[in-house]
Design a protein around this motif. Sequence first.
Motif, PDB file in Angstrom:
ATOM      1  N   ASN A 102     -14.281  -2.821   0.215  1.00 50.42           N
ATOM      2  CA  ASN A 102     -13.719  -2.181  -1.148  1.00 50.42           C
ATOM      3  C   ASN A 102     -13.663  -3.695  -1.924  1.00 50.42           C
ATOM      4  O   ASN A 102     -13.458  -4.622  -1.426  1.00 50.42           O
ATOM      5  CB  ASN A 102     -12.278  -1.866  -0.840  1.00 50.42           C
ATOM      6  N   ARG A 149     -11.018  -1.818   4.758  1.00 50.41           N
ATOM      7  CA  ARG A 149      -9.847  -0.531   4.292  1.00 50.41           C
ATOM      8  C   ARG A 149      -8.636  -1.028   4.883  1.00 50.41           C
ATOM      9  O   ARG A 149      -8.439  -1.467   5.865  1.00 50.41           O
ATOM     10  CB  ARG A 149     -10.427   0.781   5.321  1.00 50.41           C
ATOM     11  N   TYR A 207       0.893  -1.294  -0.163  1.00 48.55           N
ATOM     12  CA  TYR A 207       0.064  -0.142  -0.182  1.00 48.55           C
ATOM     13  C   TYR A 207       0.664   1.231  -0.075  1.00 48.55           C
ATOM     14  O   TYR A 207       1.681   1.368   0.806  1.00 48.55           O
ATOM     15  CB  TYR A 207      -0.919   0.033   1.186  1.00 48.55           C
ATOM     16  N   VAL A 211     -14.743   1.817  -3.834  1.00 46.65           N
ATOM     17  CA  VAL A 211     -14.992   1.853  -2.517  1.00 46.65           C
ATOM     18  C   VAL A 211     -16.528   2.148  -1.971  1.00 46.65           C
ATOM     19  O   VAL A 211     -16.691   2.287  -0.851  1.00 46.65           O
ATOM     20  CB  VAL A 211     -14.282   3.177  -2.142  1.00 46.65           C
ATOM     21  N   GLU A 230      -6.192   3.403  -1.708  1.00 49.82           N
ATOM     22  CA  GLU A 230      -7.046   2.426  -1.254  1.00 49.82           C
ATOM     23  C   GLU A 230      -6.853   0.896  -1.941  1.00 49.82           C
ATOM     24  O   GLU A 230      -7.550   0.028  -1.746  1.00 49.82           O
ATOM     25  CB  GLU A 230      -8.516   2.945  -1.515  1.00 49.82           C
ATOM     26  N   TYR A 263     -12.596  -5.397  -5.961  1.00 51.61           N
ATOM     27  CA  TYR A 263     -11.413  -5.119  -6.994  1.00 51.61           C
ATOM     28  C   TYR A 263     -11.878  -6.241  -8.016  1.00 51.61           C
ATOM     29  O   TYR A 263     -12.190  -7.370  -7.681  1.00 51.61           O
ATOM     30  CB  TYR A 263     -10.068  -5.312  -6.103  1.00 51.61           C
TER      31      TYR A 263
END
Lengths: 110, 111
Positions: B32, B96, A92, B51, A96, B34
């Motif tokens: 979240n 998160r 990271y 998000v 996000e 993806y």
Amino acid sequence: GQQVMQIPQYQHVQEGEDFTTYCNSSTTLSNIQWYKQRPGGHPVFLIQLVKSGEVKKQKRLTFQFGEAKKNSSLHITATQTTDVGTYFCAGYFGNEKLTFGTGTRLTIIP
Amino acid sequence: SQTIHQWPATLVQPVGSPLSLECTVEGTSNPNLYWYRQAAGRGLQLLFYSVGIGQISSEVPQNLSASRPQDRQFILSSKKLLLSDSGFYLCAWSPRVAGYTFGSGTRLTVV
């Protein structure tokens, strides 16, 4: 851009030998994660490192996060055939989404 | 406990046909989400992330689009598939800044 480089790309080891994969970033990481993907499978989360210089162990696996939070390593002691797969680091950069490394494919010679 | 469902497991589609891959998450709220693509023997390429409902970020210009019509539903679509769209498509969710949980993936072959 933000990239995470991982070496080596491939590693073949004799069963019982040790294995290490390295992960490097040009910029500081907020944290780093490691994943394992078995052949034909999906990546599975192994661990997350957050603190500078952090070291964590999971049985024969040792994970390290560098002091500058720009590099990390995964070391496997005395590899077994069940360790076969591709190991990904992922970092990271303070947003996000994770940036995945290119992965190290480990094969074990019985 | 949280689970992630992704289907179908394999798909063979002709060039020019549409695509819809669905991913749903159970046991959590406001995750979240993806979409990744992995070419054979290669790394993970982030395609889209979200998000929240209706919030989609695209990482790579391409022939694909994504939508999040509900909190725990993430859809990957294409109007017309190209040969280069072949690959292993993976959906993932995370709280998160935490570890990702991946779905079992869809192997798409465009012929």
